[in-house]
Motif scaffolding. Structure first.
Motif, PDB file in Angstrom:
ATOM      1  N   CYS A  55      38.716 -20.419 -60.517  1.00 15.01           N
ATOM      2  CA  CYS A  55      38.775 -21.516 -59.447  1.00 15.01           C
ATOM      3  C   CYS A  55      39.381 -20.671 -58.294  1.00 15.01           C
ATOM      4  O   CYS A  55      39.931 -19.416 -58.200  1.00 15.01           O
ATOM      5  N   THR A  56      39.588 -21.556 -57.178  1.00 14.47           N
ATOM      6  CA  THR A  56      40.413 -20.996 -56.234  1.00 14.47           C
ATOM      7  C   THR A  56      41.914 -20.916 -56.464  1.00 14.47           C
ATOM      8  O   THR A  56      42.402 -21.571 -57.209  1.00 14.47           O
ATOM      9  N   VAL A  57      42.577 -20.118 -55.448  1.00 14.67           N
ATOM     10  CA  VAL A  57      44.029 -20.134 -55.605  1.00 14.67           C
ATOM     11  C   VAL A  57      44.649 -21.610 -55.305  1.00 14.67           C
ATOM     12  O   VAL A  57      45.334 -22.286 -55.994  1.00 14.67           O
ATOM     13  N   GLU A  58      44.024 -22.195 -54.217  1.00 14.41           N
ATOM     14  CA  GLU A  58      44.409 -23.683 -53.961  1.00 14.41           C
ATOM     15  C   GLU A  58      44.289 -24.735 -54.984  1.00 14.41           C
ATOM     16  O   GLU A  58      45.180 -25.638 -55.433  1.00 14.41           O
ATOM     17  N   ASN A  59      43.138 -24.226 -55.902  1.00 14.44           N
ATOM     18  CA  ASN A  59      43.110 -25.157 -57.010  1.00 14.44           C
ATOM     19  C   ASN A  59      43.828 -24.956 -58.246  1.00 14.44           C
ATOM     20  O   ASN A  59      44.318 -25.960 -58.930  1.00 14.44           O
ATOM     21  N   VAL A  60      44.405 -23.914 -58.348  1.00 20.14           N
ATOM     22  CA  VAL A  60      45.304 -23.533 -59.417  1.00 20.14           C
ATOM     23  C   VAL A  60      46.751 -24.273 -58.867  1.00 20.14           C
ATOM     24  O   VAL A  60      47.344 -24.778 -59.789  1.00 20.14           O
ATOM     25  N   LEU A  61      47.107 -24.118 -57.431  1.00 19.42           N
ATOM     26  CA  LEU A  61      48.328 -24.803 -57.107  1.00 19.42           C
ATOM     27  C   LEU A  61      48.113 -26.279 -57.307  1.00 19.42           C
ATOM     28  O   LEU A  61      49.474 -26.695 -57.564  1.00 19.42           O
ATOM     29  N   LYS A  62      46.907 -26.850 -57.076  1.00 16.18           N
ATOM     30  CA  LYS A  62      47.055 -28.036 -57.349  1.00 16.18           C
ATOM     31  C   LYS A  62      47.256 -28.672 -58.834  1.00 16.18           C
ATOM     32  O   LYS A  62      47.420 -29.717 -59.110  1.00 16.18           O
ATOM     33  N   CYS A 378      58.328 -23.173 -63.746  1.00 15.78           N
ATOM     34  CA  CYS A 378      56.927 -23.418 -63.150  1.00 15.78           C
ATOM     35  C   CYS A 378      56.122 -23.786 -64.216  1.00 15.78           C
ATOM     36  O   CYS A 378      56.086 -22.861 -65.083  1.00 15.78           O
ATOM     37  N   ASP A 379      55.323 -24.768 -64.163  1.00 16.08           N
ATOM     38  CA  ASP A 379      54.451 -24.958 -65.348  1.00 16.08           C
ATOM     39  C   ASP A 379      53.316 -25.841 -64.872  1.00 16.08           C
ATOM     40  O   ASP A 379      53.350 -26.608 -63.906  1.00 16.08           O
ATOM     41  N   ALA A 380      52.111 -25.812 -65.528  1.00 17.39           N
ATOM     42  CA  ALA A 380      50.791 -26.224 -65.002  1.00 17.39           C
ATOM     43  C   ALA A 380      50.139 -26.840 -66.181  1.00 17.39           C
ATOM     44  O   ALA A 380      50.569 -27.019 -67.406  1.00 17.39           O
ATOM     45  N   MET A 381      49.038 -27.748 -65.722  1.00 17.65           N
ATOM     46  CA  MET A 381      48.273 -28.382 -66.704  1.00 17.65           C
ATOM     47  C   MET A 381      47.477 -27.335 -67.597  1.00 17.65           C
ATOM     48  O   MET A 381      47.287 -26.280 -67.252  1.00 17.65           O
ATOM     49  N   THR A 382      46.570 -27.844 -68.528  1.00 18.87           N
ATOM     50  CA  THR A 382      45.733 -27.153 -69.405  1.00 18.87           C
ATOM     51  C   THR A 382      44.663 -26.574 -68.564  1.00 18.87           C
ATOM     52  O   THR A 382      44.134 -27.286 -67.527  1.00 18.87           O
ATOM     53  N   GLY A 383      43.928 -25.431 -69.157  1.00 18.86           N
ATOM     54  CA  GLY A 383      42.843 -24.953 -68.278  1.00 18.86           C
ATOM     55  C   GLY A 383      42.848 -23.553 -67.851  1.00 18.86           C
ATOM     56  O   GLY A 383      42.119 -23.079 -67.230  1.00 18.86           O
TER      57      GLY A 383
END
Length: 411
Positions: A55-62, A378-383
């Motif tokens: 995906c795009t960097v923007e989508n990673v940040l979301k 920093c932590d993110a959702m699965t995927g």
């Protein structure tokens, strides 16, 4: 033992940094207490390793829950496409699956690990006990079994989740000794405990194509997504549950609403139920759920419907059919907490980002000390997003070190 660079931690971030530095011909040593590298990566994605998201960097940040802005520079240095290109260039063909999740074509996490270990970097079985400094700058690392001189140290020990893989939280202690402060480590991407209990036959059972919505003290859901989930002895687990857990804290009460038939409106579902009843009008209600729910789920839905299981289908009232449809569309669960951090896939919390230079991952308190991966808050959702963060922060630290050593300007 002399080395220009010491990396503390042999996980995804540490080994990616080591591989990249080795490519530049630099002397690097990895300190890993277990002597075994990439243990957590090898079991990620159920052994398949979801190494990034296409995906795009923007989508990673979301999809980053805490401190996404801190990662702008890191993701500019190493985007998901850059990550994919690097692994493929090093002999790991990749494929993109549902939701942009990227896996090796072989479906083997060991292939990803092999690339990171192929660099020939020296891995030392030792536990770091202190980062040595002089006049505010790194001079080396003191281990339990020796001292390692270095001009640069990358702290990449991970968090506290999955301690059996080596994530024991040692990095927080090392960072604190250098003057850093830590946001309290807690579980993220972890199963959710609920007040409601289910039949044992459901434990471990996965249901697909359902919508899970998480609500707090407002009418609008905090999180809502279509996917799959499973039931457990304590509540719910699986991908949807793990993602929802990212948004749960101690500040408010939460409830979860599961839509078991998101493709149908309530009105359409009532008609569907009526058709099922019409096929067996004289049979008891307990025999009517065969087409509506999986076998494992039927006992609980039968109980929750509060309809007499022996009541003939042709005697069930309109109100009872509507209530069954609403139950199917809105199965409510009361959140009582999260499973322990030891069961979390990643850790929320860690070294506070305000104490790290986002352009270099260097400590603002100690010159020559860098951070990479899950140890950062920093932590993110699965995927695949969390591994992407690990690789991108490692890449950023590597670039900063190389520039300081005068090896490259990265222009």
């Amino acid at each position: 033992m002399a080395s220009d660079i010491v990396i503390i931690g042999g996980g995804a971030a540490g080994m990616f940094a080591a591989a990249r530095l080795s490519e530049m011909g630099l002397s690097v040593r990895v300190l890993e207490p277990t002597g075994q590298t990439l243990r957590k990566l090898r079991i990620s994605g159920k052994g398949r390793c979801n190494l990034t998201n296409n995906c795009t960097v923007e989508n990673v940040l979301k999809n980053v829950i805490r401190n996404p802005k801190f990662l702008y520079s890191a993701l500019d240095n190493l985007s998901p496409q850059d990550t994919m290109q690097w692994f493929e260039a090093h002999g790991v063909p990749l494929k993109t699956e549902r939701g942009g999740r990227v896996f090796p074509v072989s479906d083997k996490a060991s292939d990803v690990a092999a690339v990171l270990e192929r660099s020939g970097v020296k891995v030392v079985r030792d536990r770091a006990v202190r980062i040595l400094t002089e006049n505010g700058a790194v001079t080396g690392v003191q281990g339990e079994h020796g001292e390692y001189k270095a001009d640069y140290v990358i702290l990449a020990t991970g968090g506290k989740s999955y301690p059996k893989t080596g994530s024991t939280g040692d990095g927080y202690t090392l960072a604190c000794k250098c003057g850093h402060t830590i946001s309290e480590p807690k579980a993220s991407l972890v199963p959710i405990e609920t007040r409601e209990r289910f039949s044992e036959v459901l434990y471990g059972f996965t249901i697909k194509n359902v919508t899970l919505s998480l609500y707090g003290d407002k009418k609008k859901p905090i999180y809502s997504e279509l996917g799959e989930m499973s039931f457990s002895r304590y509540g719910i687990a699986g991908p949807l549950s793990l993602s929802a857990s990212c948004f749960i804290d101690d500040k408010q009460d939460y409830k979860i609403v599961i839509d078991l038939k998101p493709g149908l409106t309530t009105e359409q579902l009532v008609k569907r139920i009526q058709r099922d009843f019409d096929e067996i009008p004289n049979e008891p209600f307990s025999e009517s759920l065969g087409k509506l729910f999986p076998r494992e789920l039927r006992p609980d839905m039968l109980r929750l419907s509060e309809i007499n299981p022996d009541k003939p289908c042709n005697q069930i009232t309109r109100e009872e059919k509507e209530n069954l449809a609403r139950l199917t569309k809105s199965l409510e669960l009361t959140v009582t907490g999260l499973r322990p951090i030891e069961e979390g896939i990643v850790t929320r919390g860690g070294v506070k980002t305000k104490e790290i230079n986002p352009a270099t991952m260097e400590s603002k308190l100690v010159s020559g000390l860098y951070f990479a991966g899950e140890i950062i808050d920093c932590d993110a959702m699965t995927g695949g997003y969390n591994l992407q963060i690990a690789f991108a922060t490692a890449e950023t630290a590597v670039r900063a070190i190389i520039i300081r050593k005068g090896e490259s300007t990265w222009e």
